[in-house]
Design an enzyme around this catalytic site. Structure first.
Site, PDB file in Angstrom:
ATOM      1  N   GLU A 131       9.350  16.153  15.907  1.00  0.00           N
ATOM      2  CA  GLU A 131       9.658  16.170  14.472  1.00  0.00           C
ATOM      3  C   GLU A 131       8.779  17.215  13.783  1.00  0.00           C
ATOM      4  OE1 GLU A 131       8.396  12.847  11.893  1.00  0.00           O
ATOM      5  OE2 GLU A 131      10.458  12.798  11.160  1.00  0.00           O
ATOM      6  N   LYS A 156       0.852  -1.186   0.000  1.00  0.00           N
ATOM      7  CA  LYS A 156       0.000   0.000   0.000  1.00  0.00           C
ATOM      8  C   LYS A 156       0.893   1.245   0.000  1.00  0.00           C
ATOM      9  CE  LYS A 156      -1.798   3.014   2.608  1.00  0.00           C
ATOM     10  NZ  LYS A 156      -1.973   4.131   1.655  1.00  0.00           N
ATOM     11  N   GLU A 176       9.900   1.630  10.764  1.00  0.00           N
ATOM     12  CA  GLU A 176      10.946   2.655  10.690  1.00  0.00           C
ATOM     13  C   GLU A 176      10.248   4.013  10.676  1.00  0.00           C
ATOM     14  OE1 GLU A 176      13.993   2.112  11.279  1.00  0.00           O
ATOM     15  OE2 GLU A 176      13.820  -0.069  11.207  1.00  0.00           O
ATOM     16  N   CYS A 227      13.244  11.796   6.780  1.00  0.00           N
ATOM     17  CA  CYS A 227      13.266  11.300   8.160  1.00  0.00           C
ATOM     18  C   CYS A 227      14.606  11.604   8.811  1.00  0.00           C
ATOM     19  CB  CYS A 227      12.982   9.810   8.185  1.00  0.00           C
ATOM     20  SG  CYS A 227      14.020   8.897   7.046  1.00  0.00           S
TER      21      CYS A 227
HETATM   22  P1  NAP Z   1       2.164   8.263   7.870  1.00  0.00           P
HETATM   23  O1  NAP Z   1       1.097   9.268   7.878  1.00  0.00           O
HETATM   24  O2  NAP Z   1       2.445   7.512   9.109  1.00  0.00           O
HETATM   25  O3  NAP Z   1       1.795   7.252   6.668  1.00  0.00           O
HETATM   26  C1  NAP Z   1       2.652   6.210   6.268  1.00  0.00           C
HETATM   27  C2  NAP Z   1       1.834   5.123   5.565  1.00  0.00           C
HETATM   28  O4  NAP Z   1       0.943   4.543   6.527  1.00  0.00           O
HETATM   29  C3  NAP Z   1       0.937   5.664   4.440  1.00  0.00           C
HETATM   30  O5  NAP Z   1       0.888   4.708   3.411  1.00  0.00           O
HETATM   31  C4  NAP Z   1      -0.409   5.792   5.131  1.00  0.00           C
HETATM   32  O6  NAP Z   1      -1.511   5.730   4.258  1.00  0.00           O
HETATM   33  C5  NAP Z   1      -0.381   4.567   6.026  1.00  0.00           C
HETATM   34  N1  NAP Z   1      -1.315   4.615   7.149  1.00  0.00           N
HETATM   35  C6  NAP Z   1      -1.941   5.696   7.676  1.00  0.00           C
HETATM   36  N2  NAP Z   1      -2.738   5.309   8.704  1.00  0.00           N
HETATM   37  C7  NAP Z   1      -2.621   3.971   8.814  1.00  0.00           C
HETATM   38  C8  NAP Z   1      -3.196   2.993   9.673  1.00  0.00           C
HETATM   39  N3  NAP Z   1      -4.051   3.322  10.632  1.00  0.00           N
HETATM   40  N4  NAP Z   1      -2.842   1.706   9.503  1.00  0.00           N
HETATM   41  C9  NAP Z   1      -1.961   1.344   8.541  1.00  0.00           C
HETATM   42  N5  NAP Z   1      -1.396   2.223   7.697  1.00  0.00           N
HETATM   43  C10 NAP Z   1      -1.696   3.519   7.829  1.00  0.00           C
HETATM   44  O7  NAP Z   1       3.562   8.898   7.414  1.00  0.00           O
HETATM   45  P2  NAP Z   1       3.843   9.880   6.204  1.00  0.00           P
HETATM   46  O8  NAP Z   1       3.300  11.230   6.546  1.00  0.00           O
HETATM   47  O9  NAP Z   1       3.436   9.224   4.924  1.00  0.00           O
HETATM   48  O10 NAP Z   1       5.443   9.907   6.187  1.00  0.00           O
HETATM   49  C11 NAP Z   1       6.208  10.818   6.915  1.00  0.00           C
HETATM   50  C12 NAP Z   1       6.775  10.149   8.172  1.00  0.00           C
HETATM   51  O11 NAP Z   1       7.553   9.022   7.781  1.00  0.00           O
HETATM   52  C13 NAP Z   1       7.726  11.049   8.941  1.00  0.00           C
HETATM   53  O12 NAP Z   1       7.482  10.916  10.313  1.00  0.00           O
HETATM   54  C14 NAP Z   1       9.105  10.484   8.587  1.00  0.00           C
HETATM   55  O13 NAP Z   1      10.099  10.753   9.545  1.00  0.00           O
HETATM   56  C15 NAP Z   1       8.814   9.031   8.469  1.00  0.00           C
HETATM   57  N6  NAP Z   1       9.824   8.351   7.646  1.00  0.00           N
HETATM   58  C16 NAP Z   1      10.693   7.479   8.257  1.00  0.00           C
HETATM   59  C17 NAP Z   1      11.683   6.863   7.509  1.00  0.00           C
HETATM   60  C18 NAP Z   1      12.645   5.891   8.145  1.00  0.00           C
HETATM   61  O14 NAP Z   1      13.242   5.082   7.430  1.00  0.00           O
HETATM   62  N7  NAP Z   1      12.826   5.933   9.455  1.00  0.00           N
HETATM   63  C19 NAP Z   1      11.787   7.106   6.137  1.00  0.00           C
HETATM   64  C20 NAP Z   1      10.892   8.000   5.553  1.00  0.00           C
HETATM   65  C21 NAP Z   1       9.908   8.601   6.316  1.00  0.00           C
HETATM   66  P3  NAP Z   1      -2.205   7.086   3.715  1.00  0.00           P
HETATM   67  O15 NAP Z   1      -1.190   7.729   2.857  1.00  0.00           O
HETATM   68  O16 NAP Z   1      -3.380   6.590   2.957  1.00  0.00           O
HETATM   69  O17 NAP Z   1      -2.554   7.899   4.914  1.00  0.00           O
END
Ligand code: NAP
Length: 480
Positions: free
Chosen positions: A381, A175, A250, A284
């Site tokens: 963050e 997804k 992650e 991130c």
């Molecule tokens: P997010 O809002 O947590 O979403 C990540 C993924 O999870 C999306 O595909 C989202 O779908 C899905 N999702 C949302 N709610 C969910 C639920 N209840 N159950 C299962 N999946 C769900 O994060 P983001 O805004 O896309 O990404 C930014 C974050 O990612 C930042 O905090 C960044 O630091 C972190 N990040 C970490 C790394 C690492 O390797 N440590 C790398 C890159 C980014 P939808 O898009 O449909 O909401």
């Protein structure tokens, strides 16, 4: 006419059963709809899991070199399409062109890297105590992998989960983030064209709370790999472990660069600016705290402010820094800018929407000074181009401040002092530590993952370590 893209399930392109779609718009100009994607339901996700479960054993039995051939052919197809993929990534996510092109190249390289690894997987032979025993360890795939990915690296992160999962013989349901799913659809198209058997990869777009939850809870999946925010990641971790799945999350970061008394302030500002403002601060591993020795503080701040003010902001297509990905992300950054000021930090530069760019989700590179370690701007963050500068008296205090957050993803130090550098490497609480380098950026052949709240700390991604999550070992005593 806006194109409508379908889900990829069991080797077919299919619409969701409800017929609902979601629009993806250009963050530099939200009036432009780039494409429509399926707003899938739990039922669509369940169909995808069923297809993956049906396809898994045959894929696991496919020789590693053949799995590798398909991954290599996929890399070649992506390489042929590099320029279109770069355009699509910029249009949906907003990155600056060199950043987007670099990310697409990373995805291509990842497919080539794991193509080679697929042929090497198999196991190891051990010495047996009995002369008539063959004792060996087989490396086997785990089963059906559920992959859930964020928008900020919309092609590299899916690639670094998908390629090792497939190389090891797992089937996959994926997804992508709703804000930039197009490049994942293109990966699925390339794998299909390269000859991936039906059902081995299934891509379903739609809300994470519906599609993602079904992937995690459905009995047909065996392992869950998630990258995203710490809030959602905690939920995913709890759901997956409750369901007895192998899980890897992650998550976010609050990455520091420590600037020591021996640092050249201009060089340090260069390192902090590229780590903090590159990818519009939406990495991130982005540097969001500069922890600066008092001897070089004023010079460093002057250099950093100058760097921030000379960045050319505009549509990623032909500017140095693109927009934030969405109105929510922009609002969240602007809210943090308000909070920082109300807590007493000094706005040294930026803090607003650049003139003439209020149609898109643009924000100025922002520097706060007089930041105290317990302020929210120093703890949480932000995920935008905002750097908080904190002043410290010595190395010990710098190290304490660097480690004094709940995150631990990447950390760097700028110093000419080898003893300080060594101590920082040993004592920084972060999964990636760098000396005289920015916090962002990592090569594909080394392990990547966080400490503390930045990761579930279960398995690392990328490099050889990236295969561990997708494999399980079986020890065999074969008496002949
Ligand atoms: P997010 O809002 O947590 O979403 C990540 C993924 O999870 C999306 O595909 C989202 O779908 C899905 N999702 C949302 N709610 C969910 C639920 N209840 N159950 C299962 N999946 C769900 O994060 P983001 O805004 O896309 O990404 C930014 C974050 O990612 C930042 O905090 C960044 O630091 C972190 N990040 C970490 C790394 C690492 O390797 N440590 C790398 C890159 C980014 P939808 O898009 O449909 O909401």
């Amino acid at each position: 006419m806006v194109e409508t893209r379908e889900n990829y399930i069991d080797g077919e392109w299919v619409a969701t059963e409800t017929g609902e779609t979601l629009d993806v718009t250009n963050p530099a100009d939200p009036s432009e709809v780039i494409a429509q994607y399926q707003r899938s339901t739990a039922a669509d996700a369940s169909t995808a899991v069923e297809a993956a479960a049906d396809a898994q054993s045959e894929w696991a039995a496919t020789p590693g070199p053949e799995r590798g051939r398909i991954l290599r052919a996929t890399g070649a197809l992506l390489e042929e399409r590099k320029s279109e993929l770069t355009d699509l990534l910029i249009a949906e996510e907003g990155k600056a062109r060199p950043e987007a092109a670099g990310e697409v190249q990373r995805a291509i390289d990842i497919f080539y890297y794991f193509a080679t690894k697929a042929a090497d997987l198999g196991g190891t032979v051990k010495g047996a105590s009995a002369p008539s025993t063959n004792l060996y360890v087989r490396t086997e795939p785990v089963g059906v992998a559920a992959l859930i990915t964020p928008w900020n690296y919309p092609i590299a992160i899916p690639a670094w989960k998908l390629a090792p999962a497939l190389a090891a013989g797992n089937s996959v349901v994926l997804k992508p983030a709703s804000q930039a799913p197009g490049v994942v659809i293109e990966i699925a198209a390339a794998l299909d064209e390269a000859g991936l058997p039906d059902g081995v990869l299934n891509v379903v777009t739609g809300p994470g709370s519906e599609v993602g939850t079904e992937f995690i809870e459905n009995d047909g999946t065996d392992l869950v790999s998630f990258t995203g925010s710490s809030q959602v990641g905690q939920l995913v971790y709890d759901q997956a472990t409750d369901a007895g799945k192998r899980v890897q999350t992650e998550l976010g970061g609050k990455n520091p660069t420590v600037v020591s008394a021996s640092a050249d302030p201009a060089e340090a500002a260069d390192i902090v600016a590229s780590g903090g403002f590159g990818t519009t601060g939406q990495s991130c591993t982005a540097c969001s705290r500069a922890i600066v020795h008092e001897d070089v503080y004023d010079d460093f701040v002057a250099e950093l402010v100058e760097q921030a003010e000379t960045i050319d902001i505009g549509p990623g297509d032909d500017h140095e820094m693109g927009p934030q990905v969405s109105d929510d992300e922009l609002d969240s950054t602007l809210e943090y800018i308000d909070v920082a000021q109300s807590e007493g930090a000094t706005l040294a530069t930026g803090g607003g929407v650049p003139e003439g760019l209020d149609d898109g989700y643009f924000v100025e590179p922002t520097v706060f000074t007089d930041v105290e370690p317990d302020m929210r701007i120093a703890q949480e963050e932000v995920f935008g181009p905002v750097v908080a500068v904190l002043q410290v008296e010595d190395f010990e205090e710098g190290l304490d401040v660097a480690n004094g957050v709940e995150y631990g993803l990447s950390a760097s130090i700028v110093t000419d002092d080898h003893t300080e550098a060594n101590r920082f490497v040993e004592e920084a609480e972060a999964g990636v530590v760098k000396v005289n380098e920015k916090t962002t950026g990592l090569e594909l052949h080394v392990p990547f993952g966080g400490f503390k709240r930045s990761s579930s700390e279960t398995w690392r991604e990328q490099g050889d370590a990236g295969l561990d999550f997708y494999t399980i070992e079986k020890t065999v005593y074969d008496n002949y």
